[in-house]
Design a protein around this motif. Structure first.
Motif, short mmCIF file in Angstrom:
data_model
loop_
_atom_site.label_atom_id
_atom_site.label_comp_id
_atom_site.label_asym_id
_atom_site.label_seq_id
_atom_site.Cartn_x
_atom_site.Cartn_y
_atom_site.Cartn_z
N ALA A 18 41.48 38.44 21.02
CA ALA A 18 41.18 37.58 19.88
C ALA A 18 42.04 36.31 19.90
CB ALA A 18 41.41 38.34 18.58
N LEU A 19 43.32 36.46 20.20
CA LEU A 19 44.19 35.28 20.27
C LEU A 19 43.79 34.36 21.43
CD1 LEU A 19 47.65 36.91 19.48
CD2 LEU A 19 46.38 35.31 18.04
N GLY A 23 42.28 30.33 21.32
CA GLY A 23 42.77 29.18 22.07
C GLY A 23 44.25 29.18 22.34
N ILE A 24 44.93 30.24 21.99
CA ILE A 24 46.36 30.33 22.26
C ILE A 24 46.53 30.77 23.70
CG2 ILE A 24 48.53 31.45 21.63
CD1 ILE A 24 47.40 31.78 18.83
N GLY A 25 47.37 30.07 24.45
CA GLY A 25 47.55 30.35 25.87
C GLY A 25 48.55 31.46 26.10
N TYR A 26 49.51 31.18 27.00
CA TYR A 26 50.48 32.18 27.38
C TYR A 26 51.52 32.46 26.29
CZ TYR A 26 48.67 32.57 32.04
OH TYR A 26 47.86 32.84 33.10
N LYS A 27 51.44 31.76 25.18
CA LYS A 27 52.33 32.05 24.05
C LYS A 27 51.98 33.40 23.43
CE LYS A 27 53.28 27.28 22.85
NZ LYS A 27 53.18 26.25 21.83
N ILE A 28 50.80 33.93 23.78
CA ILE A 28 50.39 35.26 23.29
C ILE A 28 51.43 36.28 23.72
CG2 ILE A 28 48.65 37.07 23.45
CD1 ILE A 28 46.60 34.89 24.04
N ALA A 29 51.86 36.20 24.97
CA ALA A 29 52.82 37.16 25.50
C ALA A 29 54.13 37.10 24.74
CB ALA A 29 53.05 36.90 26.98
N ALA A 40 47.84 38.63 31.06
CA ALA A 40 46.86 38.02 31.96
C ALA A 40 45.89 39.06 32.51
CB ALA A 40 47.58 37.31 33.10
N LYS A 41 46.39 40.24 32.86
CA LYS A 41 45.51 41.30 33.38
C LYS A 41 44.54 41.78 32.32
CE LYS A 41 48.61 43.01 36.93
NZ LYS A 41 49.43 44.12 37.40
N THR A 42 44.99 41.86 31.08
CA THR A 42 44.11 42.28 30.00
C THR A 42 43.00 41.25 29.80
OG1 THR A 42 45.96 43.38 28.92
CG2 THR A 42 44.03 42.95 27.57
N ILE A 43 43.35 39.97 29.82
CA ILE A 43 42.34 38.92 29.65
C ILE A 43 41.39 38.88 30.84
CG2 ILE A 43 42.02 36.41 29.50
CD1 ILE A 43 44.62 36.37 27.83
N GLN A 44 41.92 39.04 32.06
CA GLN A 44 41.06 39.07 33.25
C GLN A 44 40.07 40.22 33.19
OE1 GLN A 44 43.69 39.28 36.57
NE2 GLN A 44 44.09 37.07 36.61
N GLN A 45 40.54 41.39 32.78
CA GLN A 45 39.66 42.55 32.67
C GLN A 45 38.57 42.30 31.63
OE1 GLN A 45 41.58 46.22 31.66
NE2 GLN A 45 39.75 47.42 31.98
N PHE A 46 38.94 41.68 30.52
CA PHE A 46 37.95 41.38 29.50
C PHE A 46 36.92 40.37 30.01
CE2 PHE A 46 36.29 38.95 25.93
CZ PHE A 46 35.76 39.97 25.17
N ASN A 47 37.38 39.33 30.71
CA ASN A 47 36.45 38.33 31.24
C ASN A 47 35.52 38.92 32.30
OD1 ASN A 47 37.44 36.31 29.58
ND2 ASN A 47 38.92 35.59 31.10
N THR A 49 34.64 42.30 32.71
CA THR A 49 33.78 43.41 32.28
C THR A 49 33.24 43.27 30.87
OG1 THR A 49 35.64 44.71 31.44
CG2 THR A 49 35.05 45.01 33.76
N GLY A 50 33.83 42.40 30.07
CA GLY A 50 33.40 42.27 28.68
C GLY A 50 34.03 43.31 27.76
N SER A 51 34.95 44.09 28.29
CA SER A 51 35.62 45.12 27.52
C SER A 51 37.03 45.29 28.06
CB SER A 51 34.85 46.44 27.63
OG SER A 51 35.58 47.48 27.03
N THR A 52 37.90 45.85 27.26
CA THR A 52 39.26 46.10 27.73
C THR A 52 39.50 47.57 28.05
OG1 THR A 52 40.03 46.34 25.45
CG2 THR A 52 40.25 44.17 26.46
N GLN A 53 38.48 48.39 27.90
CA GLN A 53 38.64 49.81 28.18
C GLN A 53 38.61 50.06 29.68
OE1 GLN A 53 35.81 52.11 26.04
NE2 GLN A 53 36.82 51.80 24.10
N ASN A 54 39.35 51.07 30.11
CA ASN A 54 39.38 51.44 31.52
C ASN A 54 38.06 52.08 31.90
OD1 ASN A 54 42.00 50.56 31.92
ND2 ASN A 54 42.86 52.51 31.26
#
Length: 117
Positions: A18-19, A23-29, A40-47, A49-54
Protein backbone atom coordinates in the motif's frame (compact mmCIF):
# COMPACT_ATOMS: atom_id res chain seq x y z
CA UNK A 1 9.08 -17.47 -3.68
CA UNK A 2 10.33 -19.66 -0.87
CA UNK A 3 11.18 -17.89 2.37
CA UNK A 4 14.85 -18.05 3.34
CA UNK A 5 14.58 -16.43 6.72
CA UNK A 6 11.98 -14.79 8.87
CA UNK A 7 8.66 -14.49 7.08
CA UNK A 8 6.72 -11.24 7.21
CA UNK A 9 3.14 -11.16 8.44
CA UNK A 10 0.37 -10.67 5.88
CA UNK A 11 -0.57 -7.36 7.48
CA UNK A 12 2.97 -6.02 7.14
CA UNK A 13 3.22 -7.18 3.52
CA UNK A 14 -0.08 -5.41 2.72
CA UNK A 15 1.21 -2.22 4.36
CA UNK A 16 4.42 -2.39 2.28
CA UNK A 17 2.43 -2.75 -0.96
CA UNK A 18 0.00 0.00 0.00
CA UNK A 19 2.80 2.44 0.84
CA UNK A 20 4.55 1.55 -2.40
CA UNK A 21 1.38 2.21 -4.40
CA UNK A 22 1.02 5.53 -2.56
CA UNK A 23 4.40 6.55 -3.95
CA UNK A 24 6.72 6.25 -0.98
CA UNK A 25 10.06 4.81 -2.08
CA UNK A 26 12.73 3.16 0.03
CA UNK A 27 11.66 5.21 3.06
CA UNK A 28 9.13 2.39 3.59
CA UNK A 29 11.93 0.25 5.00
CA UNK A 30 13.01 2.92 7.43
CA UNK A 31 9.41 3.68 8.47
CA UNK A 32 8.55 0.02 9.11
CA UNK A 33 12.02 -0.83 10.49
CA UNK A 34 12.80 -3.42 7.80
CA UNK A 35 15.79 -4.01 5.61
CA UNK A 36 15.68 -2.53 2.13
CA UNK A 37 16.19 -5.94 0.55
CA UNK A 38 13.22 -7.44 2.43
CA UNK A 39 11.00 -4.57 1.32
CA UNK A 40 12.27 -4.76 -2.27
CA UNK A 41 11.68 -8.52 -2.46
CA UNK A 42 8.13 -8.10 -1.18
CA UNK A 43 7.40 -5.43 -3.80
CA UNK A 44 9.05 -7.49 -6.57
CA UNK A 45 6.96 -10.52 -5.63
CA UNK A 46 3.80 -8.42 -5.68
CA UNK A 47 4.66 -6.91 -9.08
CA UNK A 48 5.46 -10.35 -10.53
CA UNK A 49 2.52 -12.34 -9.17
CA UNK A 50 -0.03 -9.77 -8.03
CA UNK A 51 0.04 -11.22 -4.52
CA UNK A 52 2.44 -11.38 -1.61
CA UNK A 53 1.56 -14.91 -0.57
CA UNK A 54 4.07 -17.69 -1.09
CA UNK A 55 3.30 -20.09 -3.90
CA UNK A 56 3.04 -23.81 -3.16
CA UNK A 57 6.29 -25.69 -3.50
CA UNK A 58 6.83 -27.94 -6.46
CA UNK A 59 8.59 -31.24 -6.37
CA UNK A 60 8.16 -34.85 -5.63
CA UNK A 61 5.94 -35.69 -2.66
CA UNK A 62 7.62 -37.40 0.25
CA UNK A 63 7.41 -41.18 0.26
CA UNK A 64 8.45 -41.76 3.86
CA UNK A 65 7.11 -40.29 7.05
CA UNK A 66 9.42 -38.15 9.16
CA UNK A 67 9.53 -40.94 11.76
CA UNK A 68 10.61 -43.49 9.16
CA UNK A 69 13.32 -41.14 7.79
CA UNK A 70 14.72 -40.63 11.27
CA UNK A 71 14.67 -44.37 11.87
CA UNK A 72 16.61 -44.99 8.63
CA UNK A 73 19.22 -42.42 9.65
CA UNK A 74 19.69 -44.05 13.04
CA UNK A 75 19.94 -47.52 11.49
CA UNK A 76 22.53 -46.47 8.94
CA UNK A 77 24.65 -44.63 11.52
CA UNK A 78 24.42 -47.50 13.98
CA UNK A 79 25.36 -50.26 11.52
CA UNK A 80 27.08 -49.05 8.37
CA UNK A 81 27.19 -52.57 6.88
CA UNK A 82 23.41 -53.01 6.86
CA UNK A 83 21.91 -53.87 3.46
CA UNK A 84 19.07 -51.94 1.81
CA UNK A 85 16.74 -54.94 2.11
CA UNK A 86 17.31 -55.22 5.87
CA UNK A 87 16.75 -51.48 6.30
CA UNK A 88 13.44 -51.78 4.42
CA UNK A 89 12.39 -54.68 6.64
CA UNK A 90 13.20 -52.65 9.75
CA UNK A 91 11.38 -49.54 8.50
CA UNK A 92 8.24 -51.49 7.61
CA UNK A 93 8.37 -53.03 11.07
CA UNK A 94 8.32 -49.54 12.61
CA UNK A 95 5.11 -48.64 10.81
CA UNK A 96 6.30 -46.68 7.82
CA UNK A 97 5.98 -48.09 4.38
CA UNK A 98 9.26 -47.79 2.52
CA UNK A 99 7.85 -48.62 -0.90
CA UNK A 100 4.75 -47.06 -2.36
CA UNK A 101 4.99 -48.44 -5.87
CA UNK A 102 1.82 -48.46 -7.90
CA UNK A 103 2.42 -51.90 -9.35
CA UNK A 104 2.68 -53.64 -5.93
CA UNK A 105 5.15 -56.22 -7.18
CA UNK A 106 7.39 -58.00 -4.72
CA UNK A 107 10.88 -56.58 -4.73
CA UNK A 108 14.18 -58.36 -4.66
CA UNK A 109 17.32 -57.05 -3.01
CA UNK A 110 18.59 -55.81 -6.39
CA UNK A 111 15.75 -53.38 -7.09
CA UNK A 112 15.01 -51.99 -3.59
CA UNK A 113 17.24 -49.01 -4.23
CA UNK A 114 14.82 -47.86 -6.93
CA UNK A 115 11.89 -47.71 -4.51
CA UNK A 116 13.53 -46.60 -1.28
CA UNK A 117 13.94 -42.93 -2.07
Amino acid sequence: MAPHGKELSEDLEKRIVALHKYGIGYKIAKTLKLSCSMMAKTIQQFNRTGSTQNRPHHGRPKKLSAHAQLHIQRLSLGNRHMSAASIVAEVEGVGGSACKCSDHTPHTASNWSVCLF
